[in-house]
Design an enzyme around this catalytic site. Structure first.
Site, PDB file in Angstrom:
ATOM      1  N   HIS A  55       0.832  -1.274  -0.082  1.00  0.00           N
ATOM      2  CA  HIS A  55       0.079   0.112  -0.153  1.00  0.00           C
ATOM      3  C   HIS A  55       0.796   1.136  -0.081  1.00  0.00           C
ATOM      4  O   HIS A  55       1.997   1.367   0.587  1.00  0.00           O
ATOM      5  CB  HIS A  55      -0.821   0.065   1.446  1.00  0.00           C
ATOM      6  CG  HIS A  55      -2.165   0.852   0.960  1.00  0.00           C
ATOM      7  ND1 HIS A  55      -1.950   2.419   1.333  1.00  0.00           N
ATOM      8  CD2 HIS A  55      -3.337   0.834   0.807  1.00  0.00           C
ATOM      9  CE1 HIS A  55      -2.911   3.048   1.333  1.00  0.00           C
ATOM     10  NE2 HIS A  55      -3.828   2.196   0.804  1.00  0.00           N
ATOM     11  N   ASP A  90      -7.819  -4.120  -0.496  1.00  0.00           N
ATOM     12  CA  ASP A  90      -8.528  -4.376  -1.857  1.00  0.00           C
ATOM     13  C   ASP A  90      -8.480  -5.824  -2.094  1.00  0.00           C
ATOM     14  O   ASP A  90      -9.580  -6.326  -2.751  1.00  0.00           O
ATOM     15  CB  ASP A  90      -7.850  -3.542  -3.084  1.00  0.00           C
ATOM     16  CG  ASP A  90      -7.748  -2.086  -2.612  1.00  0.00           C
ATOM     17  OD1 ASP A  90      -9.031  -1.594  -2.419  1.00  0.00           O
ATOM     18  OD2 ASP A  90      -6.801  -1.436  -2.621  1.00  0.00           O
TER      19      ASP A  90
END
Length: 431
Positions: free
Chosen positions: A308, A366
Site C-alpha cells: 500500500h 483491496d
C-alpha cells in the site's frame, strides 16, 4: 489552527525568511508556507501534493508506518469489530459516537430517504445497457441537483444536512439500480425494514418473481466493507470533492466529481484490478510462474492487491477484512470458484515468502474486499461503485468540515511553467 511559536528559517539569495511551524495532535509537524510568495516571491513545488497539507482536519488520522487508521480518534479495528456502518457515518459526520436515541433517529432518517425520485428511473434508461456502472453513477449523482433543488444551497446549514442524509441514503439505491440496469433486470425498490447493508444486497440480487432473504453473514461482510472504506483522509477523490466544493459547487456535483476521480484504476479500481490479475493467473498451478514474474525487475507484471502507498508494514483494514473473507468463503465455499482458490493460495504464499515480507507486499484491503465481492456474486464492474457507496460519508464529512472552515479559499494550485516565453504571432502565409 493553533498559534505557532516555533519557526523554520529559509535563506534565499542571502535573505532569511521565518516560516511558522504548526504541531498537529498526531502526525509530523508542518511548515506553514502560506505567506512565502508574498514575502519571498517564490512558490514551493510538490507534484502530487505528497508533502503538502492543504487543510486542517479533525476527521481521520493515518500513520502509515505504524499501520494506524483512526476516525475521530477511534481505531478502525475497534469500529469494524464493535460498531456498524451507520454508526460510523454518524461518528464521521458529527464527531462523536451517538447515544442510543441519537443513533435510532439517524438510522430512521437515512432509512426514510433511500428511495429516489421516480423520474430518475428514466435517466438510467438513457444509458446504453453495456455502460460501466460507474459511468452511470457519475451521471445520476450529478443529476440529483436537478431533482433536489431544496438542498443545493451550501450556505444554508439545514440544506447541507438534508443533502448529507440524501446522499448517504440514496447512494446504495443508485448503485444497485446501475447494476440492475446493466444486467437487464428490473429495479428493486428499497425496504425500510432492512438495515443498510441488507437493503443494498437485496436491491442488487432480488427479483420480483421470488422472495430474497439476506444471509446475515453476507450482510455483516457487506457492512464491514462499507465501514472499512468510509473515509481515508485526503486521498485523491476526497481532495477532488474538497477542490470542487471550494468553488461553491452544489453537494451533488461535488460528490459526482469524487465518484469520477474514484473510478481511476490507481484509486478505487484497485480491487477490480486485483480480480483481473487473478483471472490472468488463471489457475493455482500457474502461481509460481507469476510470482517469479513479479520478482523480475524487467517484467512489467505487478501483483495487484499487495502492499500500500500509505501503509508501510500492514494495512489495518486488511486484518479485519481477512476475517470477513474467511467467513464468507466458509459460507459460500471456494470449491467451484477457481479465482477464489488462486486468491487463497496467493495469500498463503505472500505471508511466507521472504521476497514479499522484505518488500512489505502484504495482502491489502483491496485484495480481501475483491475476494468477498466476487464470492457474493458481484461482477468486477460493480466493485468501484460499491467503494463509492462506502466512501460517500467520508466525502460528505470532509465537505461539511471544509464549508465550516473560516480559512477556506477556492483551490488554486500553482505551477512550474516550462513552456515558451513571449513570442510574436506570425501570419499564416509566413509560417
Amino acid at each position: 489552527m493553533a498559534h505557532s511559536t516555533r519557526t523554520a528559517s529559509l535563506t534565499i539569495d542571502g535573505k532569511t525568511y521565518e516560516l511558522p511551524i504548526h504541531s498537529p495532535t498526531a502526525g509530523p509537524d508542518v511548515i506553514d508556507i502560506t505567506k512565502l510568495y508574498a514575502q519571498a516571491g517564490v512558490f514551493t513545488h510538490d507534484p502530487g501534493f505528497t508533502s503538502t497539507s492543504a487543510c486542517d482536519s479533525q476527521i481521520t488520522f493515518i500513520d502509515g508506518d505504524k499501520g494506524e487508521l483512526m476516525h475521530r480518534g477511534y481505531p478502525i479495528d475497534q469500529l469494524a469489530e464493535k460498531s456498524h456502518y451507520l454508526e460510523v457515518c454518524y461518528l464521521l459526520l458529527y464527531g462523536e459516537l451517538p447515544s442510543a436515541a441519537e443513533l435510532e433517529k439517524f438510522e430512521t432518517t437515512i432509512t426514510r430517504h433511500t428511495m429516489i425520485h421516480e423520474q430518475m428511473h428514466n435517466f438510467f434508461r438513457g444509458f446504453r445497457r453495456d455502460a460501466h456502472p460507474m459511468a452511470t453513477m457519475v451521471g445520476v449523482v450529478g443529476a440529483m441537483s436537478a431533482f433536489y433543488h431544496d438542498s443545493t444551497d451550501t450556505n444554508d446549514a439545514h440544506q447541507r444536512e438534508i443533502a448529507s442524509h440524501r446522499l448517504i441514503a440514496k447512494m446504495p439505491t443508485i448503485a444497485a439500480m446501475a447494476y440492475k440496469y446493466s444486467i437487464g433486470q428490473p429495479f428493486v425498490y428499497p425496504r425500510n425494514d432492512l438495515d443498510y447493508a441488507s437493503n443494498f444486497l437485496r436491491m442488487c440480487f432480488a427479483v420480483p418473481a421470488e422472495d430474497y432473504v439476506v444471509d446475515p453473514i453476507l450482510a455483516r461482510a457487506m457492512d464491514r466493507i462499507f465501514t472499512l472504506h468510509a473515509d481515508h483522509e485526503q486521498n485523491a477523490s476526497t481532495s477532488t470533492v474538497r477542490l470542487a466544493s471550494s468553488s461553491g459547487a452544489n453537494p451533488f456535483a461535488c460528490i459526482a466529481a469524487g465518484i469520477a476521480c474514484l473510478w481511476g484504476p490507481a484509486h478505487g479500481g484497485a480491487n477490480q484490478a486485483c480480480l483481473e490479475m487473478l483471472k490472468e493467473i488463471g489457475s493455482v498451478d500457474r502461481i509460481p510462474e507469476f510470482i517469479a514474474r513479479a520478482k523480475d525487475k524487467n517484467d512489467p507484471f505487478r501483483l495487484m492487491g499487495f502492499g500500500h502507498r500509505v501503509y508501510k508494514n500492514f494495512d489495518p483494514r486488511a486484518t479485519v477484512m481477512k476475517k470477513s473473507a474467511d467467513e464468507v468463503l466458509d459460507l459460500l465455499g471456494v470449491e467451484n470458484n477457481p479465482l477464489l482458490q488462486i486468491a487463497k493460495e496467493l495469500e498463503r504464499i505472500a505471508v511466507q515468502d521472504d521476497y514479499f515480507i522484505e518488500k512489505k507486499l502484504f495482502p491489502n484491503v483491496d485484495f480481501y474486499s475483491g475476494i468477498i465481492l466476487e464470492a457474493m456474486g458481484f461482477p468486477t464492474a460493480m466493485f468501484t461503485p460499491i467503494f463509492a457507496v462506502s466512501r460517500t460519508v467520508g466525502w460528505i464529512s470532509q465537505w461539511k468540515e471544509q464549508l465550516a472552515d473560516p480559512a477556506m479559499k477556492i483551490g488554486r494550485p500553482r505551477q512550474l511553467y516550462m513552456g515558451e516565453t513571449l513570442r510574436d504571432y506570425v501570419e499564416i502565409e509566413n509560417r
